[in-house]
Design a protein around this motif. Sequence first.
Motif, PDB file in Angstrom:
ATOM      1  N   ASP A  51       5.197   8.412  -2.121  1.00 51.43           N
ATOM      2  CA  ASP A  51       4.796   8.600  -0.998  1.00 51.43           C
ATOM      3  C   ASP A  51       5.752   9.249   0.003  1.00 51.43           C
ATOM      4  OD1 ASP A  51       2.297   7.748  -1.939  1.00 51.43           O
ATOM      5  OD2 ASP A  51       2.180   6.019  -0.615  1.00 51.43           O
ATOM      6  N   ILE A  52       5.000   9.993   1.145  1.00 51.83           N
ATOM      7  CA  ILE A  52       6.034  10.439   2.066  1.00 51.83           C
ATOM      8  C   ILE A  52       5.974   9.627   3.369  1.00 51.83           C
ATOM      9  CG2 ILE A  52       6.547  12.449   3.874  1.00 51.83           C
ATOM     10  CD1 ILE A  52       5.539  14.118   1.374  1.00 51.83           C
TER      11      ILE A  52
ATOM     12  N   ASN B  90       5.905  -4.638   9.279  1.00 45.54           N
ATOM     13  CA  ASN B  90       4.996  -3.673   9.097  1.00 45.54           C
ATOM     14  C   ASN B  90       6.145  -2.195   8.851  1.00 45.54           C
ATOM     15  OD1 ASN B  90       2.801  -2.589   8.495  1.00 45.54           O
ATOM     16  ND2 ASN B  90       1.960  -2.198  10.637  1.00 45.54           N
ATOM     17  N   ILE B  91       7.113  -2.573   8.385  1.00 40.22           N
ATOM     18  CA  ILE B  91       8.174  -1.294   8.055  1.00 40.22           C
ATOM     19  C   ILE B  91       7.504  -0.517   6.965  1.00 40.22           C
ATOM     20  CG2 ILE B  91      10.535  -1.092   7.432  1.00 40.22           C
ATOM     21  CD1 ILE B  91      10.493  -1.997  10.320  1.00 40.22           C
ATOM     22  N   ILE B  92       7.890   0.749   7.240  1.00 43.33           N
ATOM     23  CA  ILE B  92       7.129   1.607   6.237  1.00 43.33           C
ATOM     24  C   ILE B  92       8.298   2.166   5.366  1.00 43.33           C
ATOM     25  CG2 ILE B  92       5.030   2.161   7.625  1.00 43.33           C
ATOM     26  CD1 ILE B  92       6.280   5.075   7.729  1.00 43.33           C
TER      27      ILE B  92
ATOM     28  N   ASP C 266       1.005  -1.289   0.031  1.00 42.98           N
ATOM     29  CA  ASP C 266       0.005   0.045  -0.160  1.00 42.98           C
ATOM     30  C   ASP C 266       0.733   1.300  -0.171  1.00 42.98           C
ATOM     31  OD1 ASP C 266       0.870  -0.718   2.610  1.00 42.98           O
ATOM     32  OD2 ASP C 266      -0.458   0.512   3.488  1.00 42.98           O
ATOM     33  N   ILE C 267       2.278   1.007   0.126  1.00 45.89           N
ATOM     34  CA  ILE C 267       2.880   2.212   0.195  1.00 45.89           C
ATOM     35  C   ILE C 267       3.672   2.350  -1.374  1.00 45.89           C
ATOM     36  CG2 ILE C 267       5.139   3.605   1.073  1.00 45.89           C
ATOM     37  CD1 ILE C 267       4.354   2.174   3.661  1.00 45.89           C
TER      38      ILE C 267
ATOM     39  N   ASP D  48      12.169   3.973  -4.191  1.00 46.00           N
ATOM     40  CA  ASP D  48      12.178   2.730  -4.706  1.00 46.00           C
ATOM     41  C   ASP D  48      11.402   1.731  -4.095  1.00 46.00           C
ATOM     42  OD1 ASP D  48      14.565   3.257  -2.985  1.00 46.00           O
ATOM     43  OD2 ASP D  48      15.094   1.152  -3.285  1.00 46.00           O
ATOM     44  N   HIS D  49      10.616   0.923  -4.771  1.00 45.79           N
ATOM     45  CA  HIS D  49       9.700  -0.024  -4.195  1.00 45.79           C
ATOM     46  C   HIS D  49      10.433  -1.316  -4.251  1.00 45.79           C
ATOM     47  CE1 HIS D  49       6.521  -2.276  -2.553  1.00 45.79           C
ATOM     48  NE2 HIS D  49       6.001  -1.227  -2.365  1.00 45.79           N
ATOM     49  N   ILE D  50      11.053  -1.785  -3.121  1.00 45.38           N
ATOM     50  CA  ILE D  50      12.232  -2.871  -3.222  1.00 45.38           C
ATOM     51  C   ILE D  50      11.204  -4.183  -3.696  1.00 45.38           C
ATOM     52  CG2 ILE D  50      13.995  -4.189  -2.452  1.00 45.38           C
ATOM     53  CD1 ILE D  50      14.179  -1.712  -0.315  1.00 45.38           C
TER      54      ILE D  50
END
Length: 235
Positions: free
Chosen positions: A103-104, A174-176, A98-99, A204-206
């Motif tokens: 996003d911040i 749940n690390i953001i 969902d991130i 980056d979305h790993i």
Amino acid sequence: MSTFHINSKKNDFSDIVLMPGDPVRAKYIAENYLNNFKQINKTRLMLAYTGYYKNKKISVMSHGIGIPSAALYVRELITEYNVKKIIRIGTCGAVRDDIKLRDIAIALGASTDSKFNRIRFNSHDYAAIADFNMAYNVFIASKKMNLKIHIGNFFTTDSFDTDSKMLSILNKYNIIGIDMETAGIYAVSSEFKVQSLSMCTVSDHISKKESVSSKDRESSFNDMIILSLETALLV
Ligand code: HPA
């Protein structure tokens, strides 16, 4: 006067400093957001500036990459230049579905694989947390700006490359945001009883193997710069 790593005069810094990792970003912020700014450090090209945002004196200085670099600049700013409030404005990786890119993410706390805090905390696990007042005020500032933010736990790593086993653990817990500085900055700030907050745009979305182009990085970075400046006005 100068310290080991900073060559500025005693009163050159405001008591509040915004800190991107990248010196080019520090210059960009000064040139685009601060009035009457002047450059106050260029030692090792770790650029620093002081200027005014809505009449409030604010400094911006880069901290480089990784806890060792960020922590030493933060410590010298606090102990030698009387800085009381630090806002890191960086980039981070994300793992949660969902991130999204751009996003911040605000680090309420930061877990870590670094030994840095254990070295200083008698080998125990130090719970590295943001200053509550700053976390409260970034929330208020984000509402005023109508800006969606994520607030939660970060993972500060010594290694930019995170393996797939660790990625699933980060997701599970749940690390953001994944960065390389926050846990150290929070511990040093607490040690010297000053306030700090770390916020990052997702570059980056790993797990999805996506990253933001350098041009898009700039626009998402602008929202975060304004968010950090508006937070600075409130704290
Ligand atoms: N890992 C660690 N630090 C980072 C990342 C990342 O994927 N992206 C931006 N800073």
